[in-house]
Design a protein around this motif. Structure first.
Motif, PDB file in Angstrom:
ATOM      1  N   PRO A 178       0.819  -1.242   0.000  1.00 18.39           N
ATOM      2  CA  PRO A 178       0.000   0.000   0.000  1.00 18.39           C
ATOM      3  C   PRO A 178       0.838   1.271   0.000  1.00 18.39           C
ATOM      4  N   PHE A 179       2.090   1.176   0.453  1.00 18.94           N
ATOM      5  CA  PHE A 179       2.935   2.369   0.486  1.00 18.94           C
ATOM      6  C   PHE A 179       3.388   2.791  -0.911  1.00 18.94           C
ATOM      7  N   LEU A 180       3.143   1.955  -1.908  1.00 20.61           N
ATOM      8  CA  LEU A 180       3.555   2.279  -3.273  1.00 20.61           C
ATOM      9  C   LEU A 180       2.377   2.687  -4.148  1.00 20.61           C
ATOM     10  N   ASN A 181       1.207   2.871  -3.533  1.00 19.73           N
ATOM     11  CA  ASN A 181       0.028   3.200  -4.328  1.00 19.73           C
ATOM     12  C   ASN A 181       0.163   4.533  -5.055  1.00 19.73           C
ATOM     13  N   MET A 182       0.967   5.432  -4.498  1.00 19.89           N
ATOM     14  CA  MET A 182       1.093   6.742  -5.133  1.00 19.89           C
ATOM     15  C   MET A 182       2.060   6.734  -6.316  1.00 19.89           C
ATOM     16  N   LEU A 183       2.827   5.651  -6.496  1.00 17.29           N
ATOM     17  CA  LEU A 183       3.862   5.639  -7.527  1.00 17.29           C
ATOM     18  C   LEU A 183       3.314   5.781  -8.948  1.00 17.29           C
ATOM     19  N   PRO A 184       2.249   5.036  -9.341  1.00 19.65           N
ATOM     20  CA  PRO A 184       1.795   5.173 -10.735  1.00 19.65           C
ATOM     21  C   PRO A 184       1.412   6.597 -11.108  1.00 19.65           C
ATOM     22  N   GLY A 185       0.639   7.271 -10.241  1.00 24.69           N
ATOM     23  CA  GLY A 185       0.255   8.649 -10.548  1.00 24.69           C
ATOM     24  C   GLY A 185       1.443   9.579 -10.550  1.00 24.69           C
ATOM     25  N   LEU A 186       2.340   9.406  -9.595  1.00 23.16           N
ATOM     26  CA  LEU A 186       3.531  10.244  -9.538  1.00 23.16           C
ATOM     27  C   LEU A 186       4.404  10.036 -10.763  1.00 23.16           C
ATOM     28  N   ALA A 187       4.524   8.790 -11.196  1.00 21.50           N
ATOM     29  CA  ALA A 187       5.331   8.502 -12.381  1.00 21.50           C
ATOM     30  C   ALA A 187       4.730   9.133 -13.628  1.00 21.50           C
ATOM     31  N   GLU A 188       3.393   9.153 -13.745  1.00 18.05           N
ATOM     32  CA  GLU A 188       2.750   9.785 -14.893  1.00 18.05           C
ATOM     33  C   GLU A 188       3.024  11.283 -14.916  1.00 18.05           C
ATOM     34  N   ARG A 189       2.946  11.909 -13.757  1.00 16.20           N
ATOM     35  CA  ARG A 189       3.225  13.349 -13.710  1.00 16.20           C
ATOM     36  C   ARG A 189       4.683  13.636 -14.051  1.00 16.20           C
ATOM     37  N   VAL A 190       5.580  12.759 -13.592  1.00 16.17           N
ATOM     38  CA  VAL A 190       6.994  12.952 -13.908  1.00 16.17           C
ATOM     39  C   VAL A 190       7.230  12.828 -15.410  1.00 16.17           C
ATOM     40  N   LYS A 191       6.579  11.869 -16.046  1.00 15.71           N
ATOM     41  CA  LYS A 191       6.743  11.698 -17.491  1.00 15.71           C
ATOM     42  C   LYS A 191       6.249  12.916 -18.254  1.00 15.71           C
ATOM     43  N   GLU A 192       5.151  13.530 -17.768  1.00 18.79           N
ATOM     44  CA  GLU A 192       4.632  14.715 -18.437  1.00 18.79           C
ATOM     45  C   GLU A 192       5.571  15.902 -18.289  1.00 18.79           C
ATOM     46  N   ASP A 193       6.268  15.957 -17.130  1.00 19.79           N
ATOM     47  CA  ASP A 193       7.142  17.099 -16.853  1.00 19.79           C
ATOM     48  C   ASP A 193       8.622  16.709 -16.942  1.00 19.79           C
ATOM     49  N   ARG A 194       8.908  15.647 -17.679  1.00 16.23           N
ATOM     50  CA  ARG A 194      10.269  15.100 -17.723  1.00 16.23           C
ATOM     51  C   ARG A 194      11.224  16.079 -18.368  1.00 16.23           C
ATOM     52  N   LYS A 195      12.338  16.344 -17.675  1.00 15.02           N
ATOM     53  CA  LYS A 195      13.373  17.241 -18.173  1.00 15.02           C
ATOM     54  C   LYS A 195      14.731  16.567 -17.970  1.00 15.02           C
ATOM     55  N   PRO A 196      15.136  15.745 -18.937  1.00 13.86           N
ATOM     56  CA  PRO A 196      16.431  15.072 -18.789  1.00 13.86           C
ATOM     57  C   PRO A 196      17.564  16.086 -18.727  1.00 13.86           C
ATOM     58  N   VAL A 197      18.544  15.784 -17.918  1.00 12.41           N
ATOM     59  CA  VAL A 197      19.690  16.663 -17.775  1.00 12.41           C
ATOM     60  C   VAL A 197      20.592  16.515 -18.996  1.00 12.41           C
ATOM     61  N   ALA A 198      21.350  17.548 -19.282  1.00  9.36           N
ATOM     62  CA  ALA A 198      22.276  17.508 -20.413  1.00  9.36           C
ATOM     63  C   ALA A 198      23.353  16.459 -20.168  1.00  9.36           C
ATOM     64  N   ALA A 199      23.776  15.815 -21.239  1.00 10.70           N
ATOM     65  CA  ALA A 199      24.754  14.732 -21.114  1.00 10.70           C
ATOM     66  C   ALA A 199      26.100  15.227 -20.609  1.00 10.70           C
ATOM     67  N   ASP A 200      26.430  16.514 -20.841  1.00 13.84           N
ATOM     68  CA  ASP A 200      27.721  17.045 -20.414  1.00 13.84           C
ATOM     69  C   ASP A 200      27.674  17.693 -19.038  1.00 13.84           C
ATOM     70  N   ASN A 201      26.573  17.482 -18.300  1.00 15.37           N
ATOM     71  CA  ASN A 201      26.478  18.017 -16.940  1.00 15.37           C
ATOM     72  C   ASN A 201      27.561  17.365 -16.078  1.00 15.37           C
ATOM     73  N   PRO A 202      28.390  18.155 -15.382  1.00 19.29           N
ATOM     74  CA  PRO A 202      29.505  17.565 -14.616  1.00 19.29           C
ATOM     75  C   PRO A 202      29.037  16.663 -13.480  1.00 19.29           C
ATOM     76  N   PHE A 203      27.854  16.914 -12.925  1.00 18.70           N
ATOM     77  CA  PHE A 203      27.365  16.062 -11.836  1.00 18.70           C
ATOM     78  C   PHE A 203      26.941  14.676 -12.359  1.00 18.70           C
ATOM     79  N   VAL A 204      26.497  14.624 -13.612  1.00 19.76           N
ATOM     80  CA  VAL A 204      26.185  13.325 -14.218  1.00 19.76           C
ATOM     81  C   VAL A 204      27.459  12.507 -14.358  1.00 19.76           C
ATOM     82  N   GLU A 205      28.543  13.172 -14.759  1.00 21.99           N
ATOM     83  CA  GLU A 205      29.815  12.465 -14.885  1.00 21.99           C
ATOM     84  C   GLU A 205      30.294  11.958 -13.526  1.00 21.99           C
ATOM     85  N   LEU A 206      30.120  12.748 -12.487  1.00 24.47           N
ATOM     86  CA  LEU A 206      30.480  12.296 -11.135  1.00 24.47           C
ATOM     87  C   LEU A 206      29.649  11.088 -10.720  1.00 24.47           C
ATOM     88  N   GLU A 207      28.373  11.118 -11.073  1.00 26.60           N
ATOM     89  CA  GLU A 207      27.505   9.983 -10.751  1.00 26.60           C
ATOM     90  C   GLU A 207      27.998   8.705 -11.426  1.00 26.60           C
TER      91      GLU A 207
END
Length: 871
Positions: free
Chosen positions: A574-603
């Motif tokens: 039951p603690f994951l019931n909010m995931l489907p709706g949250l995931a849909e909103r994230v997909k609508e507002d998805r903003k992938p970071v640039a590939a040359d972002n230095p923090f992505v390289e650190l990750e």
């Protein structure tokens, strides 16, 4: 008896021999025994030192290069941070990264929730095969007299238009997937896997699948009987086709060997992909999985876990062992890849996890047989494995060609485990020839275990070539060959390969290994495993079984860690019931970071370091495993303790093989036969003088022996019988095989035609080796013909006028289908129709006799076969 183990040869075995002989213990012989014991200790110390050196060297080289790459990546990341700070964009880069990271976390967690839902849905459906193709159930093993959970599926032809139209006369394919904790379907998991390759070539394809729960009392003997019934059914459904090709993946490979050895006249060529047959084999410093039996307890372990399951072994335990083999990938790497590429990766991830998370069960009798006979006992290659009481499984009984696919990139089934059974089963490569068998192997350098069956581009190349080359492999004389794929060109449907077959010796197989000394301690493990299993069965089993019920066994399966992690991360939580709706909103507002972002390289760098640290732990663990194994089981006492399990099967010498009934029968008829026998005999003599068989020579030989009369009218059984009989004659009476040729070719016309046919196969005289040319001139001298001096470039069994007529109707250059032109030309051949004095004996099954009765069927089939070469 010559022992197969190097360490048991003279000079290494005085100590063991002296313990067998009570009269040997004189003072001088005691000193010899102590000296031999010291030698054995020294040898084992050298082996352990060699393994430790290899482990440390590999770890140093591998982790050093990875660490240097990570340091370099760290430097680039900090340079990017410095540039961002000097440009005033560091704060925005940080905000963009954390927004992207938070979105990826949500999408990753939702993907894991979907995985949990798929797992529950898959379990509720009974874990059906994960094939991407539609199928019909042709035969259910539960309905057989000896019921089992296996099923025969007929794969339906996809409607995507990428396949050739199926032909009823084309050889069917039967694919047997491994039942090793996972479900069925990995062989048809991708369009580029085995099923897809065979479908594209127009073959009928069948798949052997299985249900999650075995039938009560089911044994591996029941499974083998069911698979034999499946093959018979396929043969009945395709009476115009040759015997089916049977492909076995991983553990389905040794199951295929069991099937072919107990039913030698049932199958066509069998293909073994990554199949562990010689399970003790491997290289020191590599292949740590083979030590599990000695470290974890052997057969009693399987018995104990089966008792906890109320007589049923849970396949999730096997899968867990597979995951522990590479923890960095299974516990971190695949999840990070999902997180890093969450916009594109979920479909592939969920598709694979559907198969990986389908856990299947085995009866205790099945699991005990697998562990006791194969993985600990290593009995199959020693002719000691018994499928049923009193019924030994002898690999030498197999008559169909055997094709083995192995890879050095496979850490579960290394090439030594896939190929060493050949060394252990046969005295030498000549025994393979004498027994009329064809064993062809391919070894790749890179492709991994799962890549062999799934969709690796490398494996796809191998499977495609095996599928196309099966049309000509049966034209090879008996023997041991390595098949190499040199190059290919063209699109998928019209792809042509450059392939060569190289005649090999046992020494070539031994060269892949680093010796057999390291296998001796496994014999002590096998004996200890038997004693531990007896002790557990008598003393401990009653207590364990008294505390287990069906309900407790079911509870243990449901609470298994691999199942729990999927169920807890599903929509049931039951603690994951909010995931489907949250995931849909994230997909609508998805903003992938640039590939040359230095923090992505650190990750990425940090993730690589985490994965490397887990790999380092794995490498240290494997090093400890290997040294602990040899410390316990490699001492002179343990070598003595395992002495009864060490010797391999008694291997016959060539002189002893001469007494075999087929050999005696062949030699009795050395002067009997006609044009066909003479040509086949001469071709075998020439092939014996070459060593390597080029693809163009193989194609010409296949065309003559299958498409030209008087060979075309032979059934596959007759052709195989003739090849084997003439091979035995050449092997045991080579000189008389040549001098008796005039008795087979009585007229000058027959002798000249036979000479032209034999010269046409190897090609131009300039390309022949000196030995081949010398053998050819011997033929001419014995037959009273002038020395061979001209090349024969056209098939002598095809009439020139009809070839010209065929080319006029359809030019190969215009049509692009040279096979079709060759086939039409071959269907109009004229050759001596003289009946041999002695017709080859044949074993004709009822379906073959039924197929041969109508006089019109043969004519219709000739018309059908004008499209492609017959197989």
């Amino acid at each position: 008896m010559k022992d197969i183990f190097d360490a048991l040869e003279k000079g290494h075995n005085e100590f063991l021999n002296s313990l067998h002989d009570a009269t040997a213990w004189s003072s001088s012989q005691r000193f010899t025994a102590l000296q031999a014991q010291a030698t054995e200790i020294s040898n084992m110390a050298e082996l352990m030192g060699r393994g430790l050196t290899m482990h440390l060297t590999n770890m140093t080289d591998h982790h050093k290069s990875r660490w240097q790459e990570s340091l370099s990546a760290y430097g680039k990341a900090f340079e990017g941070l410095t540039r961002a700070q000097s440009g005033g964009s560091l704060h925005s880069a940080f905000e963009n990264y954390w927004q992207d990271a938070a979105q990826r976390i949500v999408l990753t967690m939702d993907t894991l929730r979907q995985r949990g839902d798929i797992f529950i849905e898959h379990e509720d459906a009974g874990c059906p095969p994960v094939l991407i193709y539609d199928y019909d159930v042709v035969m259910d093993g539960a309905d057989l007299p000896r019921p089992c959970c296996y099923m025969l599926l007929k794969i339906k032809q996809p409607a995507d238009g990428k396949q050739r139209a199926p032909k009823s006369w084309k050889r069917p394919y039967i694919i047997i997937d491994p039942r090793a904790g996972h479900g069925a379907g990995i062989g048809g998991f991708k369009p580029d896997s085995q099923v897809g390759v065979a479908l594209r070539d127009g073959h009928p394809v069948y798949f052997v699948a299985f249900r999650r729960m075995p039938e009560k009392g089911q044994t591996l003997a029941d499974v083998t009987h069911a698979e034999a019934a499946f093959v018979r059914k396929v043969s009945e459904l395709h009476p115009d086709a040759p015997n089916p090709v049977v492909t076995g993946n991983c553990q389905g490979g040794w199951a295929t060997l069991l099937l072919a050895a107990t039913n030698p006249d049932l199958t066509g060529p069998i293909i073994l992909n990554g199949a562990p047959v010689s399970t003790w084999a491997g290289r020191v410093g590599e292949n740590p999985m083979r030590y599990n039996g000695g470290i974890l307890g052997g057969t009693w372990n399987a018995m104990y876990y089966s008792d906890l399951g109320h007589g049923v072994f849970d396949g999730a335990d096997i899968v867990q062992n597979f995951e522990l083999l590479n923890p960095s990938r299974n516990y971190f790497g695949k999840y990070y890849d999902l997180y890093a590429r969450v916009d594109t990766e979920p479909h592939r991830f969920l598709e694979f996890e559907r198969w990986w998370g389908g856990y299947f069960l085995l009866n205790e009798a099945e699991m005990k047989w697998i562990v006791e006979q194969l993985f600990v006992g290593n009995r199959l290659s020693k002719n000691e494995a018994q499928l049923e009481p009193g019924r030994n499984v002898d690999i030498k009984q197999i008559r169909a060609p055997i094709i083995v696919f192995a890879s050095f990139g496979d850490n579960i089934t290394p090439p030594q485990q896939a190929l060493n059974w050949i060394i252990d089963s046969y005295a030498d490569e000549r025994e393979i020839v004498i027994r009329g068998q064809r064993i062809i192997y391919m070894v790749h350098d890179q492709v991994g275990h799962l890549g062999i069956f799934v969709s690796s581009k490398i494996a796809k190349k191998e499977h495609t070539e095996v599928t196309s080359t099966l049309k000509t492999i049966e034209a090879l004389p008996p023997g041991l060959y390595e098949m190499t794929i040199d190059d290919y060109e063209g699109d998928i449907l019209d792809r042509s390969f450059t392939v060569s077959f190289h005649e090999r010796k046992m020494e070539d197989l031994k060269a892949m290994d680093d010796g057999r000394d390291d296998e001796i301690p496994f014999a002590a493990v096998a004996r200890a495993s038997e004693q531990q299993a007896e002790f557990y069965d008598v003393c401990m089993r009653p207590l364990v079984q008294a505390g287990v019920t069906e309900q407790s066994a079911d509870l243990r399966r449901k609470t298994h860690p691999l199942r729990m992690q999927r169920e807890l991360f599903s929509s049931m939580n039951p603690f994951l019931n909010m995931l489907p709706g949250l995931a849909e909103r994230v997909k609508e507002d998805r903003k992938p970071v640039a590939a040359d972002n230095p923090f992505v390289e650190l990750e990425r760098v940090n993730a690589a370091l985490i994965e490397q640290s887990m790999d380092l732990f794995r490498d240290l663990r494997d090093t400890m495993y290997e040294n602990l194994f040899y410390t316990i089981w490699g001492s002179p006492y343990m070598r003595w303790f395992g002495r009864t399990k060490q010797p391999g099967r008694t291997l016959m010498k060539k002189e002893e093989l001469r007494s075999l009934p087929p050999v005696q029968t062949a030699l009795m008829h050395i002067e009997e036969g006609g044009f066909r026998e003479a040509v086949v005999r001469m071709l075998i003599l020439l092939a014996d003088s070459r060593g390597n068989v080029r693809r163009d020579r193989l194609e010409r030989s296949s065309r003559v022996l299958t498409q030209d009369e008087p060979f075309k009218s032979l059934t596959p059984d007759e052709r195989s019988f003739m090849l084997q009989e003439q091979t035995l004659i050449v092997e045991f009476a080579p000189e008389k095989a040549i001098t008796s040729l005039p008795k087979l070719l009585r007229t000058k016309e027959e002798r000249e035609l036979a000479s032209r046919v034999v010269r046409y196969i190897p090609g131009s005289i300039d390309e022949m080796t000196s030995h081949t040319l010398e053998t050819l001139q011997k033929f001419h001298k014995v037959l009273g013909l002038p020395p061979a001096s001209e090349d024969v470039t056209e098939d002598p069994l095809v009439r020139p006028k009809e070839v010209a007529k065929t080319e006029k109707v359809e030019s190969p250059e215009k049509s692009g289908n040279t096979e079709k032109t060759a086939e039409v030309a071959a269907s109009t051949t004229r050759a001596p129709q003289k009946v041999s004095q002695r017709k080859a004996a044949q074993k004709t099954s009822p379906r073959r006799r039924a197929a041969a009765k109508p006089a019109t069927r043969g004519r219709r089939r000739t018309t059908k076969n004008s499209e492609e070469p017959a197989e």
